[in-house]
Scaffold this active site. Sequence first.
Site, short mmCIF file in Angstrom:
data_model
loop_
_atom_site.label_atom_id
_atom_site.label_comp_id
_atom_site.label_asym_id
_atom_site.label_seq_id
_atom_site.Cartn_x
_atom_site.Cartn_y
_atom_site.Cartn_z
N TYR A 36 -3.91 3.53 19.80
CA TYR A 36 -5.24 4.02 19.42
C TYR A 36 -5.17 4.92 18.18
CZ TYR A 36 -6.52 2.16 23.95
OH TYR A 36 -6.71 1.33 25.03
N GLU A 61 -6.55 -3.01 18.82
CA GLU A 61 -7.58 -2.00 19.07
C GLU A 61 -8.50 -1.82 17.87
OE1 GLU A 61 -7.83 -0.99 22.06
OE2 GLU A 61 -5.87 -1.74 22.73
N HIS A 67 -11.49 -7.36 20.69
CA HIS A 67 -10.30 -7.91 21.36
C HIS A 67 -10.46 -9.42 21.58
CE1 HIS A 67 -8.14 -4.23 22.23
NE2 HIS A 67 -9.13 -3.70 22.90
N HIS A 101 -12.76 1.01 34.12
CA HIS A 101 -12.26 1.18 32.76
C HIS A 101 -12.40 -0.14 31.99
CE1 HIS A 101 -10.06 3.46 29.73
NE2 HIS A 101 -9.63 2.27 29.37
N ALA A 102 -13.10 -0.09 30.86
CA ALA A 102 -13.43 -1.31 30.13
C ALA A 102 -12.17 -2.04 29.64
CB ALA A 102 -14.33 -0.98 28.94
N HIS A 149 -15.99 -2.78 20.43
CA HIS A 149 -14.54 -2.63 20.56
C HIS A 149 -13.95 -3.74 21.44
CE1 HIS A 149 -10.69 -0.49 20.92
NE2 HIS A 149 -10.71 -0.93 22.16
N GLU A 150 -14.54 -3.93 22.60
CA GLU A 150 -14.02 -4.95 23.52
C GLU A 150 -14.23 -6.35 22.96
OE1 GLU A 150 -12.15 -4.06 25.91
OE2 GLU A 150 -12.65 -1.93 25.88
#
Length: 620
Positions: free
Chosen positions: A520, A406, A382, A348-349, A378-379
């Site tokens: 989310y 997020e 962060h 899971h990323a 997305h990552e």
Amino acid sequence: MTIWTLAIVAFLLICIIDAWNLPSLRKSTNDLESEAHSYLVELDQLSSQKCYESYVAEWAYATDINDENEKVKLELSLDSAKFSKEISQNVTATFPLWREFKDPDLVRKLKKITILGAARLPDDQFKKYAQLETDMTKHYSTTTICSFKYKETCNLSLEPELTKIMRESRNEEELRHVWTEWHDKSGGPIKQTYKKFVEISNQAAKLNDFNDTGALWLNSYESETFKDDVEELWQTLKPLYQQIHAYVRAKLRNVYGDQFSDDGLIPAHLLGNMWAQSWENIDSLTSPYPNKASIDVTEQMIQQGYTPLKMFQVSDEFFTSLGLIAMPDEFWKESLIEKPDNRQVVCHASAWDFCNGKDFRIKQCTRVTATDLVIVHHEMGHIQYDLLYKDQPYFYREGANPGFHEAVGDTLALSVITPKHLKEIGLLDESIPIDDYETSINFLFSMALNKIAFLPFSYLIDKYRWDIYDGTVDESQYNTHWWRLRKEYQGIKPPNARSEANFDAGAKYHVPANVEYLRYFVSTIIQFQFHRSLCIEAGQYDPLDPKKPLHNCDIYRSKAAGSKLAAGLSMGSSKPWPEVMRVITGQEKMDAYAIREYFKPLEKWLTAANEEMGEIPGWK
Ligand SMILES: *[C@@H]1O[C@H](CO)[C@@H](O)[C@H](O)[C@H]1NC(C)=O
Ligand SMILES: *[C@@H]1O[C@H](CO)[C@@H](O)[C@H](O)[C@H]1NC(C)=O
Ligand SMILES: *[C@@H]1O[C@H](CO)[C@@H](O)[C@H](O)[C@H]1NC(C)=O
């Protein structure tokens, strides 16, 4: 004696008596406040160090699941919990009246220190808590099922094999097999563990002065009305969801007719995703104008020899084009961006901030697909956020609220995946027209399959857990309640009969891993608000100019947009989120206006199309 001398003597006497009776009040509030300040400075170092140590152990485990790594990880998380407890106790002992301090910033920090979550548990209970969570996540990450086509092959993992089948297969029996096996094998076996986990987690919440874990989670949004605000947003967006739901249902009925009955519900295994959480993978079955050239760039990426590394570089380049921070060398050296084949990992990323201002990493079993390109952004969002607030005091190095964290990468991705931008970076053929109406509708439709389909899912996961945590629903109803909400909010149903022997919520990562999910939903709402504001800043969107619609906006290379975003994000959690929101958008509230504005042409189109087909939105 003059009256002044008298006054001074009286004052000294009072001070002496005071000091003698109540030694702890000897110090003035000012002294205490400056002492608290110094203590916080000292803690900054210590906390960062503790945090670093425990993340190193956690990373080692997540990138190589074995017993030794698990042991070390659990030891260090206990160590870190003990430390949090100690500093919180020290604060309460040394500054019992900290809530009355005059400096609001000091009070804000101390408040963060004294809300501990699970770390508040007694050591033996904390150990149990951490072990249960690890057991559930490990079970989830290591579950495999047998293949539908080759019955003896029983080593299929969620990532990549099952995800790929759910994405690509159009064989109903195969989809049903994979859906059922995954839900039975990943969720079912952890039901009892989850029940125990809920009990301990609630004990922890109570020790933190919250009624239950759901209330503790909601606290991070710093608003008394948050639950109602979210419900209101959902009600505003529900008509749009129902339009896309009805349209997709009609299209899928043409493909899998015998799977549908007149209840209006869509079977959950037909939507291209294990959890039916977003539906972009069935774009090719449902696209409004199927004869128009596809804007799914997966094929192009493969043809051009994209690798996971290249995908991260493309993302990094977008961030730096806005004048934001480039990923540091450590990031490129230490991240894990491909699934290794010699050991088990938590696929899971996730994005990691090791709290030392230097070490930032991503762990992702990246596949070369358009969907993963968005996940990469997305990552990376962060990490960008982590980098922007890295010079804040330790206790402010977090998102303004969990939804903000997020939203960062997703906001940028809204520009990246516009056909205009994809052309610019060579992923979409120059010859494909992008300004015509039909291509726009196709594009908005695929965006809606991703974003609008996700809204009820991202809301119900925590609605479900709020009900479990506050005792509205007990173990005898775990699975029934799950499907009650899935039906009510998403309008979907399981492909076969489920019972309380199943625990289908447990087949979604964030439940066994105990990650709060409302973030989310919040993110999906606010990323459109961010996008709208940054697009205006970049001169790419004008509400009054039909030639510059919101969905075409690409903020690429706009330093103005980048600096506006950075101004808000670099505040970390030093101010309540509405203030950060105001810096980025000029507005203090979450608002569905931007998302509706973005999808306006599609909503109109869908309403007409459904009417024409006689497809009535909604379900029984
Ligand atoms: C907490 O207080 C105790 C007793 O005064 C002290 O020994 C300890 O070092 C303090 N811990 C931290 C992390 O400040
Ligand atoms: C799964 O097992 C088959 C043989 O049963 C083997 O060929 C294949 O490489 C294995 N796949 C993985 C991902 O381990
Ligand atoms: C918390 O629980 C108490 C006792 O059951 C109840 O009176 C109170 O209303 C609850 N608070 C909230 C915010 O739900």
